[in-house]
Motif scaffolding. Structure first.
Motif, mmCIF file in Angstrom:
data_model
loop_
_atom_site.group_PDB
_atom_site.id
_atom_site.type_symbol
_atom_site.label_atom_id
_atom_site.label_comp_id
_atom_site.label_asym_id
_atom_site.label_seq_id
_atom_site.Cartn_x
_atom_site.Cartn_y
_atom_site.Cartn_z
ATOM 1 N N THR A 57 -6.641 -2.454 8.807
ATOM 2 C CA THR A 57 -6.923 -3.323 7.675
ATOM 3 C C THR A 57 -5.947 -2.999 6.549
ATOM 4 N N THR A 58 -5.900 -3.843 5.529
ATOM 5 C CA THR A 58 -5.026 -3.605 4.379
ATOM 6 C C THR A 58 -5.825 -2.909 3.291
ATOM 7 N N GLY A 63 -2.321 -1.592 -0.779
ATOM 8 C CA GLY A 63 -1.687 -2.565 0.101
ATOM 9 C C GLY A 63 -1.137 -1.978 1.377
ATOM 10 N N LEU A 65 -1.332 -0.230 5.263
ATOM 11 C CA LEU A 65 -2.117 -0.532 6.460
ATOM 12 C C LEU A 65 -2.760 0.754 6.967
ATOM 13 N N ASP A 69 -10.393 1.620 4.335
ATOM 14 C CA ASP A 69 -10.103 1.030 3.025
ATOM 15 C C ASP A 69 -11.066 1.644 2.020
ATOM 16 N N CYS A 71 -7.214 3.500 1.950
ATOM 17 C CA CYS A 71 -6.452 4.156 3.010
ATOM 18 C C CYS A 71 -6.473 5.675 2.832
ATOM 19 N N VAL A 90 5.217 -2.094 3.712
ATOM 20 C CA VAL A 90 4.629 -0.901 4.305
ATOM 21 C C VAL A 90 5.689 -0.058 5.024
#
Ligand SMILES: [Zn+2]
Length: 200
Positions: A57-58, A63, A65, A69, A71, A90
């Motif tokens: 997911t972002t 932002g 990957l 989340d 991260c 990324v």
């Protein structure tokens, strides 16, 4: 091009051909290799793709990957929250992490400003960056954008936009690469390196 394999195989080739660096010919070779090595390669690859599709997911904060989340970098208390490094994509974040030269946090813009391609500030994660930069915990925003026309345009725009946020805004140095011979460098790089010289 006339299709020579069945529709499933042609579909596989067509999808592989969309990957960066793979044209139709190399996609065909890659598909053949996968199909020849179904147990060692195709099965594990299909499983890895399915897992990535389901789990990656972002990060809503930076932002990046990841499977979580926020991260792993945003959630890591050992990272210095006072330093924010702005990158285009990324891939650049991964390059910075491979270099192990930065222990702060990141902000992925998702592209660069480009008059030619009609990319304006609203198409990028710039408002989110301004909001993060005005957080009192952030001391310095480091612009680590490409040394291209669009990269420089974006850096100057961001420096202006962040001027009121009360943070230091810095840019990566440009100059002689590690292991670089001077007579192989282009004029622009030599001129930048001369301007960016520092005490030895
Ligand atoms: Zn993050």
């Amino acid at each position: 091009m006339a299709s020579s394999a069945g529709p499933e195989i042609e579909r596989l080739i067509a999808l592989l051909a969309k990957l960066p660096g793979l044209g139709p010919r190399s996609a065909r070779r890659a598909a053949l290799m996968l199909l020849k090595r179904r147990e060692q390669l195709l099965g594990p690859l299909a499983q890895a793709l399915a897992e990535a599709a389901a789990k990656v997911t972002t990060c809503a904060t930076c932002g990046a990957l990841d499977t979580t989340d926020p991260c792993a970098i945003c959630a890591d208390p050992r990272r210095d929250g006072a330093l924010l490094c702005v990158v285009e994509e990324v891939g650049a974040l991964w390059a910075m992490e491979r270099a192990s030269a930065f222990r702060g946090r990141y902000h992925v813009l998702g592209g660069l400003l480009s008059a030619l391609d009609g990319v304006g500030p609203d198409a990028l994660r710039i408002a989110a960056l301004a909001a993060r930069a005005s957080d009192e915990a952030v001391r310095e925003v480091i612009l680590a954008l490409p040394a291209t026309v669009d990269g420089q345009t974006t850096s100057h725009y961001l420096a202006d936009r962040l001027a009121s946020a009360g943070v230091a805004v810095t840019m990566l140095a440009r100059g002689v690469p590690v292991g670089g011979e001077l007579d192989w460098l282009d004029d622009g790089t030599i001129a930048q390196a001369m301007r960016a010289r520092r005490p030895a």
